[in-house]
Scaffold this active site. Structure first.
Site, mmCIF file in Angstrom:
data_model
loop_
_atom_site.group_PDB
_atom_site.id
_atom_site.type_symbol
_atom_site.label_atom_id
_atom_site.label_comp_id
_atom_site.label_asym_id
_atom_site.label_seq_id
_atom_site.Cartn_x
_atom_site.Cartn_y
_atom_site.Cartn_z
ATOM 1 N N HIS A 191 -5.819 -4.359 -1.653
ATOM 2 C CA HIS A 191 -5.582 -3.195 -2.517
ATOM 3 C C HIS A 191 -5.529 -3.576 -3.989
ATOM 4 C CE1 HIS A 191 -4.955 0.303 0.019
ATOM 5 N NE2 HIS A 191 -4.301 -0.453 0.876
ATOM 6 N N LYS A 206 -12.832 -1.619 0.278
ATOM 7 C CA LYS A 206 -12.056 -0.763 -0.637
ATOM 8 C C LYS A 206 -12.767 -0.714 -1.996
ATOM 9 C CE LYS A 206 -7.743 -0.944 1.863
ATOM 10 N NZ LYS A 206 -7.231 -2.047 2.706
ATOM 11 N N SER A 210 0.791 -1.226 0.000
ATOM 12 C CA SER A 210 0.000 0.000 0.000
ATOM 13 C C SER A 210 0.825 1.279 0.000
ATOM 14 C CB SER A 210 -0.934 0.007 1.203
ATOM 15 O OG SER A 210 -0.181 0.069 2.396
HETATM 16 C C1 PLP Z 1 -7.159 -2.498 4.145
HETATM 17 C C2 PLP Z 1 -6.430 -3.770 4.296
HETATM 18 C C3 PLP Z 1 -6.847 -4.735 5.220
HETATM 19 C C4 PLP Z 1 -7.974 -4.489 6.189
HETATM 20 O O1 PLP Z 1 -9.213 -4.550 5.545
HETATM 21 P P1 PLP Z 1 -10.522 -4.215 6.420
HETATM 22 O O2 PLP Z 1 -11.604 -4.935 5.701
HETATM 23 O O3 PLP Z 1 -10.663 -2.735 6.401
HETATM 24 O O4 PLP Z 1 -10.289 -4.754 7.772
HETATM 25 C C5 PLP Z 1 -6.169 -5.937 5.264
HETATM 26 N N1 PLP Z 1 -5.112 -6.179 4.470
HETATM 27 C C6 PLP Z 1 -4.671 -5.259 3.584
HETATM 28 C C7 PLP Z 1 -3.496 -5.576 2.711
HETATM 29 C C8 PLP Z 1 -5.318 -4.024 3.484
HETATM 30 O O5 PLP Z 1 -4.854 -3.116 2.629
#
Ligand code: PLP
Length: 397
Positions: free
Chosen positions: A212, A243, A184
């Site tokens: 992501h 996301k 990220s």
């Molecule tokens: C955003 C993210 C998470 C967490 O996701 P949520 O559903 O918001 O708990 C887990 N792993 C990665 C790689 C992320 O970017």
């Protein structure tokens, strides 16, 4: 009295966080999540820091599906899945996700944080090995901590290091390589073709966190496995509904049937935490179905990203090589990244500066996240603002 000492302790720790410039404030938004948002002070800014990659956070079809589900399936489940918390909608969303990724079965969680937290301990013991990329998400790190498997860490996307760790891990019974699909902070994609080849050579399984990358990477947004022609090949994929796929809440683990079966028996966040609400399941079904039916949003996201990156590079900015919709504009100086992000906000562009400890020392940057919700005029306005502020701060000539 009882609280006083602890209160003082916390106050001084909070002060330290502030003095280090690391104190996180929340900016209040008064509109739905989208490209142009209003903040509490009334001004409108263009949002370039959300994970709303496909622009689905305020999509009318998702909202309609959620509203309908409220009428047909009620508000909440008041139960975990295996007692009385499973509706037809939950099963249908699981099937829809499996179809999207070309996997055998799927299990839903309240978040991907939970999916990762409940993944490792049910599957592996102290006889086994987990070989994890050093830049993996916090939820993976926490999940691995809860598991007794022997831990190996390899430098980010470093295949020589991964190979060395795989050799060491031949002592263990089973080996699981664990990686984010997209990292990220840089936006780089894990070299899954090489990881997969090493997994075959050293008899290891692969787990991929596509939070992501799903919806973003690959021509049709199936993620890293699509990009490397490995759809359906890795044993475990985790992901989020928070996301690309509407951005509300919810996570999932998808992959081999027996793995999912075992998670339904032993995964603690699944066994001991509530079912996602029906409206979330219904909107999730809609999101995955829409993206399977046509490729417009995925195409628009990819066009937007290449347009932005090429214009920014032409303007002289140093952008980390990216195969996702995360564009790291490298500044290398922590203070500068803060000042630049503030000045961009004055220009109506909402982006965030990242510095140590979120990224390595001397690698401060502004992270820009491109979305299918951005129109060409939004991108142009952002690029113009970067050029104006960049010249002011002598980042570009
Ligand atoms: C955003 C993210 C998470 C967490 O996701 P949520 O559903 O918001 O708990 C887990 N792993 C990665 C790689 C992320 O970017």
């Amino acid at each position: 009295m009882r609280y006083q000492d602890f209160q003082k302790h916390l106050q001084s720790e909070l002060e330290e966080i502030k003095n280090a410039g690391l104190f996180k404030e929340e900016r209040i938004i008064t509109t739905p999540q989208r490209a142009a948002i209003k903040v509490k002070t009334g001004e409108e800014v263009l949002n370039f820091c959300s994970n709303n990659y496909l622009g689905l956070s305020d999509n009318p079809k998702l909202i309609e599906a959620a509203k309908n589900a409220l009428d047909t399936h009620g508000f909440g489940m008041s139960s975990v899945r295996f007692i009385c918390g499973t509706q037809d909608l939950h099963k249908k969303l699981e099937q829809t996700i499996s179809k999207f990724f070309g996997t055998e079965d799927t299990i839903l969680y309240a978040s991907c944080f939970d999916a990762n937290g409940g993944l490792f301990d049910p599957l592996l013991t102290d006889e086994d090995a987990i070989i994890s990329d050093t830049l993996n998400h916090a939820s993976i790190i926490d999940g691995v901590r809860l598991c007794k498997a022997v831990r190996y860490r390899y430098a980010n996307a470093d295949m020589n290091d991964l190979e060395a760790k795989l050799k060491e891990a031949q002592k263990q019974r089973f080996r699981l390589i664990v990686t984010d699909g997209v990292f990220s902070m840089d936006g780089n994609v894990a070299p899954l073709d090489k990881i997969y080849a090493l997994a075959e050579k050293y008899n290891a399984m692969v787990m991929l966190d596509e939070s992501h990358s799903a919806g973003v990477v690959g021509k049709s947004g199936r993620g890293t496995t699509e990009l490397f022609n490995l759809l359906g090949k890795v044993e475990i994929i985790t992901g989020t509904l928070g996301k690309s796929f509407g951005g509300a809440i919810g996570g999932f683990t998808t992959g081999k049937k027996e793995i999912i079966d075992m998670l339904r028996q032993r995964s603690r966040p699944y066994l001991f935490s509530n079912s996602i609400p029906p409206l979330i399941a219904a909107a999730g079904i809609k999101a995955f179905t829409m993206l399977s039916d046509d490729n417009n949003l995925q195409d628009k996201l990819h066009e937007n990203t290449s347009y932005f990156v090429s214009k920014m590079q032409k303007a002289g900015f140093d952008i980390k090589p990216t195969e996702s919709s995360i564009c790291a504009v490298m500044l290398y100086d922590a203070k500068l990244s803060q000042v630049m992000a503030d000045k961009l906000l004055d220009e109506g562009i909402y982006v965030i500066g990242f510095s140590f400890p979120v990224v390595p020392k001397g690698e401060a940057r502004i992270r820009v996240q491109i979305s299918a919700a951005h129109e060409r005029e939004h991108l142009d306005k952002c690029i113009q603002a970067f050029i104006k502020v960049g010249k002011e701060l002598k980042v570009i000539g």
